[in-house]
Write an enzyme that holds these catalytic residues in place. Structure first.
Site, PDB file in Angstrom:
ATOM      1  N   LYS A 174       0.842  -1.198   0.000  1.00  0.00           N
ATOM      2  CA  LYS A 174       0.000   0.000   0.000  1.00  0.00           C
ATOM      3  C   LYS A 174       0.877   1.248   0.000  1.00  0.00           C
ATOM      4  O   LYS A 174       1.584   1.508   0.967  1.00  0.00           O
ATOM      5  CB  LYS A 174      -0.921   0.042   1.224  1.00  0.00           C
ATOM      6  CG  LYS A 174      -2.000   1.138   1.089  1.00  0.00           C
ATOM      7  CD  LYS A 174      -2.689   1.473   2.400  1.00  0.00           C
ATOM      8  CE  LYS A 174      -1.970   2.547   3.182  1.00  0.00           C
ATOM      9  NZ  LYS A 174      -1.999   3.890   2.511  1.00  0.00           N
ATOM     10  N   GLU A 185      10.595   1.044  10.356  1.00  0.00           N
ATOM     11  CA  GLU A 185      11.496   2.203  10.343  1.00  0.00           C
ATOM     12  C   GLU A 185      10.633   3.410  10.645  1.00  0.00           C
ATOM     13  O   GLU A 185       9.781   3.790   9.854  1.00  0.00           O
ATOM     14  CB  GLU A 185      12.196   2.307   8.986  1.00  0.00           C
ATOM     15  CG  GLU A 185      13.418   3.219   9.017  1.00  0.00           C
ATOM     16  CD  GLU A 185      13.035   4.650   8.743  1.00  0.00           C
ATOM     17  OE1 GLU A 185      12.879   5.416   9.728  1.00  0.00           O
ATOM     18  OE2 GLU A 185      12.900   5.001   7.573  1.00  0.00           O
ATOM     19  N   CYS A 214      13.379  10.859   7.316  1.00  0.00           N
ATOM     20  CA  CYS A 214      13.389  10.267   8.643  1.00  0.00           C
ATOM     21  C   CYS A 214      14.756  10.384   9.302  1.00  0.00           C
ATOM     22  O   CYS A 214      14.864  10.464  10.526  1.00  0.00           O
ATOM     23  CB  CYS A 214      12.964   8.808   8.572  1.00  0.00           C
ATOM     24  SG  CYS A 214      13.861   7.848   7.346  1.00  0.00           S
ATOM     25  N   GLU A 256       9.833  14.866  16.398  1.00  0.00           N
ATOM     26  CA  GLU A 256      10.121  14.875  14.969  1.00  0.00           C
ATOM     27  C   GLU A 256       9.206  15.874  14.262  1.00  0.00           C
ATOM     28  O   GLU A 256       7.985  15.733  14.271  1.00  0.00           O
ATOM     29  CB  GLU A 256       9.933  13.476  14.386  1.00  0.00           C
ATOM     30  CG  GLU A 256      10.428  13.357  12.961  1.00  0.00           C
ATOM     31  CD  GLU A 256      10.406  11.923  12.463  1.00  0.00           C
ATOM     32  OE1 GLU A 256      11.346  11.538  11.758  1.00  0.00           O
ATOM     33  OE2 GLU A 256       9.445  11.197  12.770  1.00  0.00           O
TER      34      GLU A 256
END
Length: 504
Positions: free
Chosen positions: A193, A267, A301, A403
Protein backbone atom coordinates in the site's frame (compact mmCIF):
# COMPACT_ATOMS: atom_id res chain seq x y z
CA UNK A 1 14.69 16.25 -18.45
CA UNK A 2 14.77 19.92 -17.53
CA UNK A 3 12.25 22.72 -17.38
CA UNK A 4 12.76 26.36 -18.23
CA UNK A 5 12.27 29.22 -15.85
CA UNK A 6 8.76 30.53 -15.79
CA UNK A 7 5.54 30.82 -13.87
CA UNK A 8 5.21 27.96 -11.38
CA UNK A 9 1.50 27.46 -11.98
CA UNK A 10 1.92 27.41 -15.76
CA UNK A 11 4.89 25.03 -15.52
CA UNK A 12 3.03 22.62 -13.30
CA UNK A 13 -0.25 22.64 -15.17
CA UNK A 14 1.66 21.79 -18.36
CA UNK A 15 3.60 19.06 -16.54
CA UNK A 16 0.45 17.56 -15.03
CA UNK A 17 -1.18 17.40 -18.44
CA UNK A 18 1.92 15.72 -19.87
CA UNK A 19 2.30 13.25 -17.00
CA UNK A 20 -1.34 12.16 -16.79
CA UNK A 21 -2.31 12.09 -20.46
CA UNK A 22 -2.47 8.28 -20.53
CA UNK A 23 -2.27 7.60 -16.79
CA UNK A 24 -4.88 5.79 -14.74
CA UNK A 25 -4.06 5.22 -11.08
CA UNK A 26 -6.09 2.20 -10.05
CA UNK A 27 -5.04 -0.75 -7.93
CA UNK A 28 -2.75 -3.35 -9.46
CA UNK A 29 -4.07 -6.80 -8.61
CA UNK A 30 -3.18 -10.09 -10.27
CA UNK A 31 -1.39 -8.35 -13.12
CA UNK A 32 -4.22 -5.94 -14.01
CA UNK A 33 -5.38 -2.40 -13.22
CA UNK A 34 -8.48 -2.71 -11.07
CA UNK A 35 -10.87 0.01 -9.86
CA UNK A 36 -12.39 -0.18 -6.40
CA UNK A 37 -15.50 -2.31 -6.14
CA UNK A 38 -17.38 0.60 -4.57
CA UNK A 39 -16.20 3.04 -7.24
CA UNK A 40 -14.66 5.40 -4.68
CA UNK A 41 -11.68 7.56 -5.70
CA UNK A 42 -9.58 10.34 -4.15
CA UNK A 43 -7.31 13.03 -5.56
CA UNK A 44 -3.57 13.32 -5.25
CA UNK A 45 -2.40 16.93 -5.44
CA UNK A 46 0.64 18.88 -6.62
CA UNK A 47 1.94 20.66 -3.49
CA UNK A 48 3.69 23.37 -5.51
CA UNK A 49 0.37 24.81 -6.71
CA UNK A 50 -2.18 22.95 -4.54
CA UNK A 51 -4.06 21.59 -7.54
CA UNK A 52 -5.15 18.01 -8.30
CA UNK A 53 -2.94 15.79 -10.43
CA UNK A 54 -5.11 12.72 -10.94
CA UNK A 55 -7.81 10.78 -9.13
CA UNK A 56 -6.83 7.48 -7.53
CA UNK A 57 -8.79 4.31 -6.75
CA UNK A 58 -9.64 4.26 -3.05
CA UNK A 59 -9.22 0.75 -1.73
CA UNK A 60 -10.87 -0.99 1.18
CA UNK A 61 -10.75 -4.39 2.81
CA UNK A 62 -12.35 -5.84 -0.32
CA UNK A 63 -9.38 -4.89 -2.51
CA UNK A 64 -6.93 -6.05 0.15
CA UNK A 65 -8.65 -9.45 0.20
CA UNK A 66 -8.49 -9.68 -3.58
CA UNK A 67 -4.81 -8.71 -3.62
CA UNK A 68 -3.88 -11.21 -0.92
CA UNK A 69 -5.81 -13.94 -2.71
CA UNK A 70 -3.94 -13.17 -5.94
CA UNK A 71 -0.63 -13.19 -4.08
CA UNK A 72 -1.39 -16.54 -2.45
CA UNK A 73 -2.23 -18.05 -5.82
CA UNK A 74 1.08 -16.83 -7.27
CA UNK A 75 3.25 -17.79 -4.30
CA UNK A 76 3.97 -21.43 -5.06
CA UNK A 77 5.33 -20.90 -8.55
CA UNK A 78 7.28 -17.75 -7.59
CA UNK A 79 8.97 -19.28 -4.54
CA UNK A 80 9.98 -22.26 -6.65
CA UNK A 81 11.84 -20.09 -9.15
CA UNK A 82 15.58 -20.11 -8.60
CA UNK A 83 17.43 -16.96 -7.54
CA UNK A 84 18.97 -16.83 -11.01
CA UNK A 85 15.54 -17.00 -12.64
CA UNK A 86 14.24 -14.22 -10.39
CA UNK A 87 17.36 -12.23 -11.27
CA UNK A 88 16.58 -12.48 -14.98
CA UNK A 89 12.95 -11.48 -14.50
CA UNK A 90 13.59 -8.52 -12.21
CA UNK A 91 16.46 -7.24 -14.34
CA UNK A 92 14.17 -7.26 -17.37
CA UNK A 93 11.61 -5.29 -15.34
CA UNK A 94 14.27 -2.87 -14.14
CA UNK A 95 15.41 -2.30 -17.70
CA UNK A 96 11.86 -1.31 -18.59
CA UNK A 97 11.74 1.04 -15.61
CA UNK A 98 14.97 2.70 -16.73
CA UNK A 99 13.39 3.30 -20.12
CA UNK A 100 10.64 5.21 -18.28
CA UNK A 101 12.98 7.19 -16.00
CA UNK A 102 11.82 10.63 -17.14
CA UNK A 103 8.16 9.69 -16.73
CA UNK A 104 8.66 8.24 -13.24
CA UNK A 105 10.80 11.16 -12.07
CA UNK A 106 8.18 13.67 -13.20
CA UNK A 107 5.40 11.76 -11.43
CA UNK A 108 7.48 11.62 -8.26
CA UNK A 109 8.30 15.33 -8.39
CA UNK A 110 4.70 16.36 -8.98
CA UNK A 111 3.35 14.06 -6.27
CA UNK A 112 5.84 14.89 -3.51
CA UNK A 113 7.10 18.36 -4.42
CA UNK A 114 10.76 17.34 -4.50
CA UNK A 115 13.04 18.90 -7.13
CA UNK A 116 12.93 17.01 -10.41
CA UNK A 117 16.69 16.40 -10.41
CA UNK A 118 16.47 14.76 -7.00
CA UNK A 119 13.50 12.66 -8.11
CA UNK A 120 15.57 11.39 -11.04
CA UNK A 121 18.45 10.43 -8.75
CA UNK A 122 16.14 8.68 -6.31
CA UNK A 123 14.46 6.77 -9.15
CA UNK A 124 17.85 5.53 -10.32
CA UNK A 125 18.62 4.51 -6.75
CA UNK A 126 15.37 2.55 -6.58
CA UNK A 127 16.33 0.66 -9.73
CA UNK A 128 19.76 -0.02 -8.25
CA UNK A 129 18.15 -1.59 -5.19
CA UNK A 130 15.98 -3.89 -7.31
CA UNK A 131 19.07 -5.13 -9.11
CA UNK A 132 21.18 -5.29 -5.95
CA UNK A 133 18.79 -7.56 -4.08
CA UNK A 134 18.48 -10.11 -6.87
CA UNK A 135 22.26 -10.15 -7.14
CA UNK A 136 22.90 -10.90 -3.49
CA UNK A 137 19.97 -13.33 -3.33
CA UNK A 138 22.03 -15.70 -5.45
CA UNK A 139 24.58 -15.85 -2.63
CA UNK A 140 21.97 -16.23 0.13
CA UNK A 141 22.91 -19.78 0.96
CA UNK A 142 21.88 -22.40 3.46
CA UNK A 143 24.44 -24.44 5.34
CA UNK A 144 25.39 -27.98 6.28
CA UNK A 145 25.56 -28.83 9.98
CA UNK A 146 28.28 -31.19 11.28
CA UNK A 147 26.07 -33.29 13.57
CA UNK A 148 27.85 -36.58 13.02
CA UNK A 149 28.47 -39.37 10.50
CA UNK A 150 25.03 -40.94 10.90
CA UNK A 151 23.05 -37.83 9.96
CA UNK A 152 22.98 -35.31 7.15
CA UNK A 153 21.68 -32.02 8.57
CA UNK A 154 21.34 -28.82 6.63
CA UNK A 155 19.53 -25.47 6.76
CA UNK A 156 17.31 -24.17 3.98
CA UNK A 157 16.43 -20.48 3.62
CA UNK A 158 12.80 -20.15 2.57
CA UNK A 159 10.64 -17.09 1.89
CA UNK A 160 7.92 -16.27 4.40
CA UNK A 161 5.23 -16.09 1.74
CA UNK A 162 2.97 -13.05 1.36
CA UNK A 163 4.71 -9.82 2.42
CA UNK A 164 2.51 -6.88 3.38
CA UNK A 165 4.30 -3.56 2.91
CA UNK A 166 3.29 0.04 3.62
CA UNK A 167 5.25 2.91 2.07
CA UNK A 168 5.74 6.44 3.43
CA UNK A 169 4.96 9.54 1.37
CA UNK A 170 8.39 11.19 1.40
CA UNK A 171 10.40 8.68 -0.69
CA UNK A 172 7.76 6.47 -2.32
CA UNK A 173 9.79 5.23 -5.27
CA UNK A 174 13.08 4.73 -3.47
CA UNK A 175 11.45 2.81 -0.62
CA UNK A 176 9.52 0.73 -3.10
CA UNK A 177 12.95 -0.45 -4.26
CA UNK A 178 14.03 -1.09 -0.67
CA UNK A 179 10.99 -3.10 0.34
CA UNK A 180 9.50 -4.77 -2.72
CA UNK A 181 12.97 -5.42 -4.13
CA UNK A 182 14.10 -7.40 -1.08
CA UNK A 183 10.84 -9.32 -0.71
CA UNK A 184 10.61 -10.35 -4.35
CA UNK A 185 14.30 -11.27 -4.62
CA UNK A 186 13.94 -13.60 -1.63
CA UNK A 187 11.00 -15.42 -3.25
CA UNK A 188 8.10 -13.73 -1.47
CA UNK A 189 5.04 -12.24 -3.14
CA UNK A 190 3.96 -8.72 -2.24
CA UNK A 191 0.83 -6.77 -1.36
CA UNK A 192 1.88 -3.14 -1.01
CA UNK A 193 0.00 0.00 0.00
CA UNK A 194 1.53 3.32 -1.06
CA UNK A 195 0.84 6.45 0.95
CA UNK A 196 -2.34 8.21 -0.08
CA UNK A 197 -0.25 11.40 -0.29
CA UNK A 198 2.05 10.06 -3.04
CA UNK A 199 0.58 7.00 -4.75
CA UNK A 200 1.56 7.52 -8.38
CA UNK A 201 5.05 6.10 -8.77
CA UNK A 202 4.58 2.83 -6.89
CA UNK A 203 1.44 2.19 -8.91
CA UNK A 204 3.16 3.06 -12.18
CA UNK A 205 6.18 0.79 -11.59
CA UNK A 206 3.75 -2.05 -10.92
CA UNK A 207 1.97 -1.31 -14.19
CA UNK A 208 5.34 -1.45 -15.95
CA UNK A 209 5.80 -5.00 -14.67
CA UNK A 210 3.02 -6.19 -17.01
CA UNK A 211 4.13 -9.19 -19.00
CA UNK A 212 7.38 -9.46 -17.04
CA UNK A 213 6.51 -10.33 -13.44
CA UNK A 214 4.09 -13.25 -13.18
CA UNK A 215 0.54 -12.17 -12.38
CA UNK A 216 -0.12 -11.87 -8.65
CA UNK A 217 3.52 -11.64 -7.60
CA UNK A 218 3.28 -7.87 -7.06
CA UNK A 219 0.01 -6.24 -6.01
CA UNK A 220 -0.72 -2.59 -5.18
CA UNK A 221 -3.75 -1.36 -3.23
CA UNK A 222 -4.14 2.40 -2.95
CA UNK A 223 -6.09 4.05 -0.19
CA UNK A 224 -6.08 5.40 3.34
CA UNK A 225 -4.71 3.88 6.51
CA UNK A 226 -7.89 2.83 8.29
CA UNK A 227 -9.62 1.64 5.12
CA UNK A 228 -6.73 -0.19 3.41
CA UNK A 229 -3.63 -0.14 5.61
CA UNK A 230 -5.28 -1.61 8.67
CA UNK A 231 -6.93 -4.50 6.78
CA UNK A 232 -3.55 -5.25 5.25
CA UNK A 233 -1.69 -5.41 8.57
CA UNK A 234 -4.51 -7.40 10.20
CA UNK A 235 -4.96 -9.91 7.39
CA UNK A 236 -4.54 -13.51 8.50
CA UNK A 237 -2.82 -14.56 5.26
CA UNK A 238 -0.05 -11.93 5.49
CA UNK A 239 3.14 -13.70 6.58
CA UNK A 240 5.52 -10.75 6.97
CA UNK A 241 4.96 -7.02 7.57
CA UNK A 242 7.14 -4.05 6.73
CA UNK A 243 6.26 -0.44 7.52
CA UNK A 244 7.99 2.93 7.29
CA UNK A 245 6.29 5.90 8.92
CA UNK A 246 5.42 7.44 12.26
CA UNK A 247 5.94 5.87 15.68
CA UNK A 248 2.19 5.80 16.59
CA UNK A 249 1.26 3.96 13.38
CA UNK A 250 4.33 1.75 13.74
CA UNK A 251 3.06 0.65 17.14
CA UNK A 252 -0.27 -0.29 15.57
CA UNK A 253 1.53 -2.33 12.91
CA UNK A 254 3.65 -4.02 15.57
CA UNK A 255 0.53 -4.79 17.60
CA UNK A 256 -1.09 -6.38 14.55
CA UNK A 257 2.07 -8.39 13.94
CA UNK A 258 2.07 -9.55 17.56
CA UNK A 259 -1.54 -10.66 17.28
CA UNK A 260 -0.63 -12.97 14.43
CA UNK A 261 2.93 -13.78 15.64
CA UNK A 262 4.34 -12.34 12.41
CA UNK A 263 7.81 -10.93 11.77
CA UNK A 264 7.90 -7.18 11.25
CA UNK A 265 10.36 -4.61 9.94
CA UNK A 266 9.75 -1.06 11.20
CA UNK A 267 11.50 2.20 10.34
CA UNK A 268 9.86 4.90 12.40
CA UNK A 269 11.76 8.15 12.12
CA UNK A 270 14.34 10.01 14.09
CA UNK A 271 15.67 13.12 15.73
CA UNK A 272 19.20 12.71 14.51
CA UNK A 273 22.16 14.71 15.88
CA UNK A 274 25.08 16.13 13.94
CA UNK A 275 27.94 16.64 16.40
CA UNK A 276 30.50 19.29 15.47
CA UNK A 277 33.69 18.96 17.53
CA UNK A 278 36.03 21.97 17.84
CA UNK A 279 38.73 20.48 15.58
CA UNK A 280 36.33 19.94 12.67
CA UNK A 281 36.52 21.59 9.27
CA UNK A 282 33.71 23.99 10.04
CA UNK A 283 33.02 25.00 6.46
CA UNK A 284 32.59 21.37 5.45
CA UNK A 285 30.51 20.67 8.56
CA UNK A 286 28.19 23.57 7.78
CA UNK A 287 27.73 22.45 4.19
CA UNK A 288 27.18 18.80 5.15
CA UNK A 289 24.75 19.43 7.99
CA UNK A 290 22.71 21.93 5.96
CA UNK A 291 22.23 19.32 3.25
CA UNK A 292 21.35 16.83 5.98
CA UNK A 293 18.30 18.82 7.04
CA UNK A 294 17.22 20.85 4.02
CA UNK A 295 17.39 18.09 1.41
CA UNK A 296 13.81 17.04 0.58
CA UNK A 297 12.66 20.08 2.56
CA UNK A 298 13.51 18.31 5.80
CA UNK A 299 11.07 15.49 5.09
CA UNK A 300 13.53 12.69 5.75
CA UNK A 301 13.39 10.27 8.64
CA UNK A 302 17.17 10.47 9.05
CA UNK A 303 17.47 14.26 8.66
CA UNK A 304 19.98 15.78 11.06
CA UNK A 305 17.53 17.98 12.92
CA UNK A 306 19.80 18.78 15.86
CA UNK A 307 23.26 20.28 15.41
CA UNK A 308 25.40 19.89 18.50
CA UNK A 309 28.33 22.29 18.20
CA UNK A 310 31.16 22.83 20.66
CA UNK A 311 30.89 26.19 22.38
CA UNK A 312 34.32 27.29 21.12
CA UNK A 313 33.25 26.75 17.51
CA UNK A 314 29.68 27.95 17.80
CA UNK A 315 29.92 31.51 16.47
CA UNK A 316 32.07 30.70 13.44
CA UNK A 317 30.03 27.63 12.63
CA UNK A 318 26.73 29.50 12.89
CA UNK A 319 27.87 32.16 10.43
CA UNK A 320 28.91 29.50 7.93
CA UNK A 321 25.74 27.52 8.47
CA UNK A 322 23.42 30.48 7.95
CA UNK A 323 25.26 31.29 4.73
CA UNK A 324 24.54 27.77 3.49
CA UNK A 325 20.91 27.94 4.60
CA UNK A 326 20.22 31.27 2.94
CA UNK A 327 22.24 30.85 -0.27
CA UNK A 328 22.36 27.15 -1.20
CA UNK A 329 19.02 25.98 0.19
CA UNK A 330 16.13 28.13 -0.93
CA UNK A 331 12.61 27.26 -2.12
CA UNK A 332 11.90 27.25 -5.82
CA UNK A 333 9.91 25.57 -8.55
CA UNK A 334 10.70 21.83 -8.28
CA UNK A 335 10.55 21.55 -12.07
CA UNK A 336 13.24 24.17 -12.68
CA UNK A 337 16.92 23.36 -13.01
CA UNK A 338 18.94 24.31 -9.95
CA UNK A 339 16.08 24.22 -7.43
CA UNK A 340 17.24 22.76 -4.12
CA UNK A 341 14.01 22.92 -2.08
CA UNK A 342 10.49 22.26 -3.19
CA UNK A 343 7.36 22.64 -1.09
CA UNK A 344 6.29 20.46 1.80
CA UNK A 345 4.30 17.55 0.44
CA UNK A 346 0.82 18.40 1.74
CA UNK A 347 -1.15 20.94 3.73
CA UNK A 348 -1.20 19.11 7.08
CA UNK A 349 2.57 18.87 7.00
CA UNK A 350 2.81 22.61 6.35
CA UNK A 351 0.56 23.27 9.35
CA UNK A 352 2.61 20.92 11.52
CA UNK A 353 5.89 22.64 10.65
CA UNK A 354 4.36 26.08 11.18
CA UNK A 355 3.08 25.03 14.60
CA UNK A 356 6.51 23.79 15.65
CA UNK A 357 8.07 27.14 14.74
CA UNK A 358 5.59 28.81 17.08
CA UNK A 359 6.39 26.24 19.77
CA UNK A 360 10.11 26.92 19.42
CA UNK A 361 9.63 30.64 19.88
CA UNK A 362 7.34 30.08 22.87
CA UNK A 363 9.95 27.81 24.45
CA UNK A 364 12.54 30.59 24.23
CA UNK A 365 14.72 29.36 21.37
CA UNK A 366 16.25 32.07 19.21
CA UNK A 367 14.81 32.08 15.69
CA UNK A 368 17.74 33.37 13.65
CA UNK A 369 16.50 32.78 10.11
CA UNK A 370 13.33 31.67 8.33
CA UNK A 371 10.21 30.60 10.12
CA UNK A 372 7.51 30.86 7.49
CA UNK A 373 6.57 31.36 3.88
CA UNK A 374 9.26 32.48 1.42
CA UNK A 375 8.89 35.88 -0.21
CA UNK A 376 7.29 36.02 -3.64
CA UNK A 377 3.75 35.67 -4.92
CA UNK A 378 4.80 32.65 -6.99
CA UNK A 379 4.94 30.68 -3.72
CA UNK A 380 1.53 31.71 -2.41
CA UNK A 381 -0.46 28.76 -3.71
CA UNK A 382 1.91 25.98 -2.67
CA UNK A 383 3.12 24.57 0.63
CA UNK A 384 6.54 26.23 0.52
CA UNK A 385 8.50 26.88 3.70
CA UNK A 386 11.75 28.72 4.31
CA UNK A 387 14.89 27.09 5.71
CA UNK A 388 14.46 27.75 9.42
CA UNK A 389 17.19 27.81 12.08
CA UNK A 390 16.80 28.05 15.84
CA UNK A 391 19.84 28.83 18.00
CA UNK A 392 20.16 28.65 21.81
CA UNK A 393 18.09 25.47 21.91
CA UNK A 394 17.96 23.29 25.03
CA UNK A 395 17.75 19.58 24.35
CA UNK A 396 14.65 19.23 26.51
CA UNK A 397 12.65 21.64 24.32
CA UNK A 398 9.96 20.07 22.17
CA UNK A 399 11.62 21.25 18.97
CA UNK A 400 14.68 19.22 20.01
CA UNK A 401 12.75 16.15 21.15
CA UNK A 402 9.92 15.71 18.65
CA UNK A 403 10.12 14.87 14.97
CA UNK A 404 9.05 17.94 12.98
CA UNK A 405 9.64 16.56 9.47
CA UNK A 406 10.34 19.92 7.89
CA UNK A 407 13.23 22.33 7.21
CA UNK A 408 13.66 23.32 10.86
CA UNK A 409 17.08 23.10 12.50
CA UNK A 410 17.92 23.28 16.21
CA UNK A 411 21.43 24.33 17.25
CA UNK A 412 22.61 23.22 20.68
CA UNK A 413 26.01 23.89 22.27
CA UNK A 414 28.13 21.55 24.37
CA UNK A 415 31.36 21.97 26.32
CA UNK A 416 32.77 18.43 26.62
CA UNK A 417 32.79 15.09 24.82
CA UNK A 418 30.69 13.51 27.56
CA UNK A 419 28.07 16.26 27.32
CA UNK A 420 27.93 15.89 23.53
CA UNK A 421 27.22 12.17 23.77
CA UNK A 422 24.64 12.69 26.51
CA UNK A 423 22.77 15.25 24.38
CA UNK A 424 23.07 13.13 21.23
CA UNK A 425 21.50 10.17 23.01
CA UNK A 426 18.99 12.25 24.95
CA UNK A 427 15.99 11.56 22.69
CA UNK A 428 13.71 8.57 22.21
CA UNK A 429 14.97 7.98 18.67
CA UNK A 430 18.16 6.40 17.37
CA UNK A 431 18.09 6.30 13.60
CA UNK A 432 21.15 8.19 12.40
CA UNK A 433 23.86 10.62 13.47
CA UNK A 434 26.66 12.68 12.00
CA UNK A 435 30.05 13.50 13.49
CA UNK A 436 32.38 16.24 12.28
CA UNK A 437 35.98 15.86 13.46
CA UNK A 438 39.52 15.39 12.15
CA UNK A 439 40.49 13.31 15.16
CA UNK A 440 40.27 9.58 14.44
CA UNK A 441 39.99 8.72 18.12
CA UNK A 442 37.03 11.06 18.63
CA UNK A 443 35.40 9.72 15.47
CA UNK A 444 35.63 6.08 16.53
CA UNK A 445 34.62 6.71 20.13
CA UNK A 446 31.65 8.84 19.09
CA UNK A 447 30.54 6.25 16.52
CA UNK A 448 30.56 3.64 19.29
CA UNK A 449 28.93 5.81 21.95
CA UNK A 450 26.08 7.34 19.93
CA UNK A 451 22.99 5.15 19.99
CA UNK A 452 22.03 5.15 16.31
CA UNK A 453 21.78 2.66 13.49
CA UNK A 454 23.96 4.77 11.18
CA UNK A 455 26.77 7.14 12.11
CA UNK A 456 28.36 9.18 9.32
CA UNK A 457 31.70 10.88 9.91
CA UNK A 458 32.40 14.10 7.99
CA UNK A 459 29.47 13.36 5.69
CA UNK A 460 25.76 12.75 5.89
CA UNK A 461 23.49 10.37 3.96
CA UNK A 462 26.54 8.37 2.92
CA UNK A 463 24.75 5.10 2.20
CA UNK A 464 23.55 3.06 -0.78
CA UNK A 465 22.87 -0.53 -1.82
CA UNK A 466 24.73 -2.93 0.45
CA UNK A 467 24.87 -0.66 3.51
CA UNK A 468 22.43 -1.65 6.31
CA UNK A 469 19.94 1.03 7.33
CA UNK A 470 17.67 0.99 10.38
CA UNK A 471 17.33 2.35 13.86
CA UNK A 472 17.82 1.89 17.58
CA UNK A 473 15.18 2.61 20.24
CA UNK A 474 11.91 4.01 18.87
CA UNK A 475 13.40 4.41 15.42
CA UNK A 476 12.48 0.85 14.62
CA UNK A 477 13.31 -2.81 14.21
CA UNK A 478 15.29 -4.53 11.47
CA UNK A 479 17.60 -3.43 8.69
CA UNK A 480 16.97 -2.53 5.08
CA UNK A 481 19.18 -1.81 2.04
CA UNK A 482 21.72 -4.60 2.56
CA UNK A 483 22.41 -8.30 2.18
CA UNK A 484 21.13 -8.93 5.69
CA UNK A 485 17.75 -7.54 4.59
CA UNK A 486 17.16 -10.86 2.85
CA UNK A 487 17.22 -12.40 6.34
CA UNK A 488 14.20 -10.19 7.10
CA UNK A 489 12.30 -11.90 4.28
CA UNK A 490 13.38 -15.52 4.78
CA UNK A 491 13.15 -18.09 7.55
CA UNK A 492 15.45 -20.97 8.33
CA UNK A 493 14.32 -24.57 8.03
CA UNK A 494 16.52 -27.31 9.47
CA UNK A 495 16.45 -30.68 7.73
CA UNK A 496 17.99 -33.71 9.46
CA UNK A 497 18.23 -36.94 7.50
CA UNK A 498 19.29 -40.13 9.27
CA UNK A 499 21.92 -42.04 7.29
CA UNK A 500 22.20 -45.82 7.38
CA UNK A 501 25.39 -47.74 6.85
CA UNK A 502 26.00 -48.19 3.12
CA UNK A 503 25.18 -51.69 1.88
CA UNK A 504 26.40 -53.10 -1.43
Amino acid sequence: MSRSMGDIRENHRDAIEEATQDLTVDHWIDGESVASANGERFETSDPAIDEPIVDVAQGTESEIDDAVEAAEAALRSWKETTPRERDDIIREWTSTLRDHLDELALLESLDTGKPLAYARDEAKEAFNYLEYYVSVAQAHEGSELPVGPDNHAYVRQEPFGVAGQILPWNYPLQLFGWKAGAALAAGNVVVLKPSEESPMTATRVAQLSKGILPDGVLNIVNGFGEEAGQPLTNHDAIDKLSFTGSVPVGKQVMSAAAEGIKPVTLELGGKSPFVVFPDADLEQAAETSAAGIFYNTGQSCDACTRILVHEDAHDEFLDLYLEEATETWQPGDPLEDGTTMGPLTFDDQYEKVSNYVEIGEEEGANLVVGGGDPDGEEFEDGWFFEPTVFDDVDNDMRIAQEEIFGPVQSIITFSSYEEAIEIANGVSYGLAAGVATNDASIAHHAAADILAGSVWVNEYHGDGPGVPFGGFKESGIGRECAKETLDEYTQSKTVNLKLDEPEL
